[in-house]
Design an enzyme around this catalytic site. Structure first.
Site, PDB file in Angstrom:
ATOM      1  N   SER A 182       0.798  -1.224   0.000  1.00 19.05           N
ATOM      2  CA  SER A 182       0.000   0.000   0.000  1.00 19.05           C
ATOM      3  C   SER A 182       0.833   1.278   0.000  1.00 19.05           C
ATOM      4  O   SER A 182       0.355   2.313  -0.425  1.00 19.05           O
ATOM      5  CB  SER A 182      -0.965  -0.003   1.182  1.00 19.05           C
ATOM      6  OG  SER A 182      -0.277  -0.221   2.393  1.00 19.05           O
ATOM      7  N   HIS A 210      -5.184  -3.298  -3.090  1.00 20.43           N
ATOM      8  CA  HIS A 210      -4.758  -2.357  -4.135  1.00 20.43           C
ATOM      9  C   HIS A 210      -4.568  -3.003  -5.505  1.00 20.43           C
ATOM     10  O   HIS A 210      -4.192  -2.320  -6.458  1.00 20.43           O
ATOM     11  CB  HIS A 210      -3.455  -1.667  -3.716  1.00 20.43           C
ATOM     12  CG  HIS A 210      -3.609  -0.815  -2.502  1.00 20.43           C
ATOM     13  ND1 HIS A 210      -4.101   0.467  -2.551  1.00 20.43           N
ATOM     14  CD2 HIS A 210      -3.382  -1.078  -1.196  1.00 20.43           C
ATOM     15  CE1 HIS A 210      -4.144   0.968  -1.326  1.00 20.43           C
ATOM     16  NE2 HIS A 210      -3.711   0.052  -0.483  1.00 20.43           N
ATOM     17  N   LYS A 242     -11.452   0.824  -2.641  1.00 19.92           N
ATOM     18  CA  LYS A 242     -10.328   1.428  -3.352  1.00 19.92           C
ATOM     19  C   LYS A 242     -10.688   1.534  -4.835  1.00 19.92           C
ATOM     20  O   LYS A 242     -11.502   2.362  -5.184  1.00 19.92           O
ATOM     21  CB  LYS A 242      -9.058   0.657  -3.018  1.00 19.92           C
ATOM     22  CG  LYS A 242      -8.684   1.069  -1.588  1.00 19.92           C
ATOM     23  CD  LYS A 242      -7.644   0.309  -0.883  1.00 19.92           C
ATOM     24  CE  LYS A 242      -7.429   0.966   0.489  1.00 19.92           C
ATOM     25  NZ  LYS A 242      -6.940   0.051   1.508  1.00 19.92           N
TER      26      LYS A 242
HETATM   27  C1  LIG Z   1      -6.957  -0.175   2.862  1.00 18.52           C
HETATM   28  C2  LIG Z   1      -6.395  -1.494   3.162  1.00 18.52           C
HETATM   29  C3  LIG Z   1      -7.024  -2.357   4.059  1.00 18.52           C
HETATM   30  C4  LIG Z   1      -8.217  -1.953   4.871  1.00 18.52           C
HETATM   31  O1  LIG Z   1      -9.359  -1.878   4.083  1.00 18.52           O
HETATM   32  P1  LIG Z   1     -10.576  -0.965   4.564  1.00 18.52           P
HETATM   33  O2  LIG Z   1     -11.721  -1.470   3.811  1.00 18.52           O
HETATM   34  O3  LIG Z   1     -10.196   0.431   4.232  1.00 18.52           O
HETATM   35  O4  LIG Z   1     -10.703  -1.185   6.047  1.00 18.52           O
HETATM   36  C5  LIG Z   1      -6.491  -3.613   4.229  1.00 18.52           C
HETATM   37  N1  LIG Z   1      -5.380  -3.991   3.576  1.00 18.52           N
HETATM   38  C6  LIG Z   1      -4.730  -3.168   2.732  1.00 18.52           C
HETATM   39  C7  LIG Z   1      -3.500  -3.643   2.033  1.00 18.52           C
HETATM   40  C8  LIG Z   1      -5.219  -1.892   2.500  1.00 18.52           C
HETATM   41  O5  LIG Z   1      -4.561  -1.062   1.705  1.00 18.52           O
END
Ligand SMILES: *Cc1c(COP(=O)(O)O)cnc(C)c1O
Length: 393
Positions: A182, A210, A242
């Site tokens: 991330s 991602h 995302k």
């Molecule tokens: C954003 C993210 C999460 C958490 O997801 P949310 O739905 O925002 O709680 C988990 N793992 C990774 C790698 C992320 O980038």
């Protein structure tokens, strides 16, 4: 000794953080129009959003959400197991399973909760959870909450992961990794990790928050791109907030995995189901993400444009072919200053500092989107180059 005052202790920790140039600042966005946001009355081009395909304001998603809200109302009213599970949820789960070529899928309210739920359902005291050092915080927290023995390996180092597994050949082991990291934007060595897990009888779990929508056939994610099916990577977790532009998450895998999670994932059982209208919006998002190939191609053109532009201007980037493009700066103060300069020039590119990233690796994290225009990226490149030049003087 008097008992410590918890709020005073918290305030002291915050003062220390401010002193170190690490204070987080909440910004209120007053309006959004595609990649343009208004903060404190000033319009900025947003290079911080994870809405990589530009779906958060897509008309098909808005309409699906509005239609579902008029059918169901807003809240699900209960947990999935107590009447909160609607046909919108069931249809979305089937669609996600088909897209990722897994037998079944299960919705969670957030990715954080999905990770905590899966790891907690699978691991307990004495079990081992092997993780990449740069995994998302929710995976680290998940292992700790489960009471598992957390063993980390150097970033993307499959040989390091092997040493951890070999050091404890008799304990039950889950190896978890981000698919796309991330904060660095690089892709995990998924094929090597899958082979390793097979030879070590460990279970592989990939967090593709991602990668989904961005990589792989029809955007099915980093596992699809690596050619790894359910037998190679038995647990796939990805988020809907995302590239899909909505909110929530899911876990995909075998029927046995999903049935077990329904019983034992506490963050699934003991929480209100996501609003059905949100599931409907996510379902529309999956359709666009799968079918709108031009949108994904535009995103990848933007990534190439940004990388070429940085090379042409002598700006060093981290190794990444995803929408996450980081400029490593090192010192927190430098990252803060460059971020401020960019904001003055009309760009929102936040500085990412410890503890989100390791100490001494503060950076600017540029997230690219299909919603940007080529000209937005060109202007960012010029502003970035100017800000970095002034810094080095
Ligand atoms: C954003 C993210 C999460 C958490 O997801 P949310 O739905 O925002 O709680 C988990 N793992 C990774 C790698 C992320 O980038």
């Amino acid at each position: 000794m008097p008992r410590p005052d918890l709020l005073a202790r918290l305030a002291a920790a915050q003062a220390q953080r401010a002193h170190d140039g690490l204070l987080r600042q909440l910004r209120t966005v007053e309006s959004v129009d595609g990649p343009r946001i208004v903060v404190a009355g000033k319009t900025l081009i947003d290079f911080a959003s994870n809405d990589y395909l530009g779906l958060a304001q897509h008309p098909a998603l808005r309409e699906a959400m509005a239609r579902a809200a008029s059918r169901w109302g807003v809240g699900a009213g209960a947990a999935h197991l107590l009447g909160g599970h609607r046909d919108e949820h069931a249809a979305l789960e089937e669609k996600l399973a088909r897209w990722t070529q897994r037998e079944r899928a299960l919705l969670f309210s957030t990715g954080y909760m999905a990770n905590v739920g899966v790891v907690g359902a699978l691991l307990g005291n004495g079990d081992m959870c092997v993780q990449d050092k740069l995994n998302h915080a929710s995976l680290i927290d998940a292992a700790r909450l489960a009471g598992a023995n957390l063993k980390r390996y150097l970033h993307a180092d499959a040989a390091g992961a092997q040493r951890q597994l070999e050091s404890n050949p008799e304990v039950a082991a889950l190896l978890t990794t981000d698919g796309v990291f991330s904060m660095d934007g690089d892709v995990a060595p998924l094929v090597d990790l899958s082979t390793l897990c097979k030879t070590q009888s460990a279970t592989l779990m990939v967090d593709d928050a991602h990668g989904l929508g961005v990589l792989g056939t029809d955007g099915a994610g980093s596992l699809s791109e690596a050619g790894l099916g359910q037998d190679d990577a038995p647990i796939l977790m990805a988020t809907l907030g995302k590239a899909l532009g909505v909110a929530g998450a899911f876990v995909a895998g075998s029927a046995a995995l999903i049935d077990g999670l329904v019983q034992f994932a506490r963050s699934y059982v003991y929480t209100t189901a996501m609003p059905p209208a949100l599931a409907a919006a996510a379902s529309a998002a999956v359709d666009v993400a799968r079918e709108d190939h031009e949108r994904r191609a535009r995103l990848h053109r933007h990534i190439a444009q940004f990388r070429h532009g940085c090379i042409a201007r002598g700006i060093a980037l981290m190794d990444s072919r995803t929408p996450i493009q980081s400029v490593l700066l090192g010192a927190n103060a430098t990252a803060n200053m460059i971020a401020l300069r960019l904001e003055d020039a009309g760009f929102y590119v936040p500085a990412i500092r410890p503890p989100t990233v390791p100490a001494g690796t503060a950076r600017l994290r540029v997230s690219l989107s299909a919603a940007h225009a080529e000209a937005d990226i060109e202007r960012l490149l010029d502003a970035l180059s100017a800000a970095l030049r002034t810094e080095s003087r």
